[in-house]
Design a protein around this motif. Sequence first.
Motif, mmCIF file in Angstrom:
data_model
loop_
_atom_site.group_PDB
_atom_site.id
_atom_site.type_symbol
_atom_site.label_atom_id
_atom_site.label_comp_id
_atom_site.label_asym_id
_atom_site.label_seq_id
_atom_site.Cartn_x
_atom_site.Cartn_y
_atom_site.Cartn_z
ATOM 1 N N ASN A 176 0.837 -1.200 0.000
ATOM 2 C CA ASN A 176 0.000 0.000 0.000
ATOM 3 C C ASN A 176 0.876 1.256 0.000
ATOM 4 N N ARG A 344 -12.877 0.568 -0.723
ATOM 5 C CA ARG A 344 -11.927 0.466 -1.841
ATOM 6 C C ARG A 344 -11.770 -0.981 -2.301
ATOM 7 N N GLN A 345 -11.744 -1.909 -1.343
ATOM 8 C CA GLN A 345 -11.639 -3.324 -1.712
ATOM 9 C C GLN A 345 -12.879 -3.771 -2.486
ATOM 10 N N GLY A 348 -12.780 -2.687 -5.993
ATOM 11 C CA GLY A 348 -11.652 -3.158 -6.804
ATOM 12 C C GLY A 348 -10.607 -2.089 -7.056
ATOM 13 N N GLU A 349 -10.501 -1.125 -6.139
ATOM 14 C CA GLU A 349 -9.581 0.013 -6.325
ATOM 15 C C GLU A 349 -8.290 -0.110 -5.530
ATOM 16 N N ALA A 350 -8.014 -1.297 -4.950
ATOM 17 C CA ALA A 350 -6.952 -1.391 -3.949
ATOM 18 C C ALA A 350 -5.579 -1.738 -4.524
ATOM 19 N N GLN A 354 -5.177 -5.549 -3.707
ATOM 20 C CA GLN A 354 -6.579 -5.882 -3.974
ATOM 21 C C GLN A 354 -6.849 -7.361 -3.725
ATOM 22 N N LYS A 356 -8.916 -10.469 -4.562
ATOM 23 C CA LYS A 356 -9.607 -10.849 -5.798
ATOM 24 C C LYS A 356 -11.094 -11.072 -5.555
#
Lengths: 384, 119
Positions: A176, A344-345, A348-350, A354, A356
């Motif tokens: 991150n 965010r997870q 799908g923005e991580a 992220q 799956k």
Amino acid sequence: MRGSVAIAGVGLAGCGEAPGWSEMEIAAAAAQNALADAGLTTRDVDGLAIASTNIFMSGLALAEHLGIRPKFTESSMAGGSSFVGHLIPATLALNAGLCDVVLVAYGSNQRTGVGRAEAGKVKMALDPQVFEHPYKPFNPPTAYALAAARHMHQYGTKREQLAEIAVAARKWAQLNPEAFSREPLTVEDVLKSRMVCDPLTVRDCCLVTDGGGACVLVRSERARDLRKKPAYLLGAGAAHWHRQISSMPDLTVTAATESGRRAFEMAGLGPKDVDVVELYDAFTINTLLFLEDLGFCNKGEGGAFVSGGRIAPGGKLPVNTNGGGLSCVHPGMYGMFLLVEAVRQLRGEAGARQVKDAQVALAHGNGGVLSSQITALLGTEATL
Amino acid sequence: MSPPSGPEKQYLDKLAAGHFEIQKCAGCGKHVFYPRVLCPHCGSEYLDWVAPSGHGTVYSTTIVRRRPADGGDYNVCLVDLAEGPRMLSRVAILAPDQVRIGMTVTARITDGLVEFTPA
């Protein structure tokens, strides 16, 4: 309540160090980011929620700062759990038609702000806990250390197992770019770090950073018309059984047993349905207790459960995917950051961290000294 | 509001006079600490002061680490009184790293504060 309200925008500001910024300014900057994320402005906001350890009447202060005359204001203070907690009255207000857009915001300059030590003394004077303070507990670490020591005594939990939690958080943080502490960390590093309150070393304790976060709540039908994929509130539960650690009935069992059960019941889900878990990790023992109390493993088995990298990147259960309060950000109260990462997870923005196909996220807030426990389950459109 | 002060001040005044007393509920019979206006177990307002046996067991314990220049490490622990209630306190006499969970201890008053010594 299930699925009736969604988080339509999230934002962060000033995470890490924000010297020269006041708490309210950091909150306002985070609010701006969350509103922009949703495609809204302060002109659209007619409901507010905030909590602060320092600002009296924080709801009034936030409204004044943003130039908003809210129809609904919620500034209940339940420590770090507050912001997860605000989801419940905000949802009731939205569903009752009291308001249309609720902004939940938080800001803190705990790391770089001046006068913190003096402020601490004033707070002690205003709120003398005469049955605890004379013994000089160094809180919050002392209270959490007492819980950790009891868990170790009762269930044979090892310091190495607590250290695994810190290492897992660090490995997520390394994925991150926004995380504060990203240098490598091993179990041995944690064990050899400076002891704060036995058995907790400084690496068992959360960061002290600046930072703010915000989210925007709207009724679900409105959320579908906004910029980002909505994260729907599927269930929520709040419970507290004590304030002071000496009044906690059993230091190995938190009120998360109750908040989690009610949240899961409302959502019609169980622990096996959760794809990504965000737990309020002010200390390593928190993560362990909440994994047990929320039903991800049996009571007393948390130490074994977190071993072997199970909650680290690549493990079976993704926990604290931003790096948590231990390695990402912890500006006094962490609750808002659980929600931001969960959303965010689900969108799908991580990036590199992220999870799956994340459809269901759990955000669990903790406040005080294992006192207030508030669980929220969020999901994508597919979970409705 | 018939008593001259609330239970907290009554407790502290007794302690200052050298007496460690806790409450016992006339409604449900349970002991209560810290001192309350209403019994936290049953809601009764009839709480009597009683002298506890002074016997207790360490429920959990920690060492608060502090630089030697500031006075060094010290113990903070939770003690379950024989009568039931739990209190935050410390074990005196022993070095902080010698205090163990399960250890039986006895209450004493030092400098107006209840602390414990090994039984």
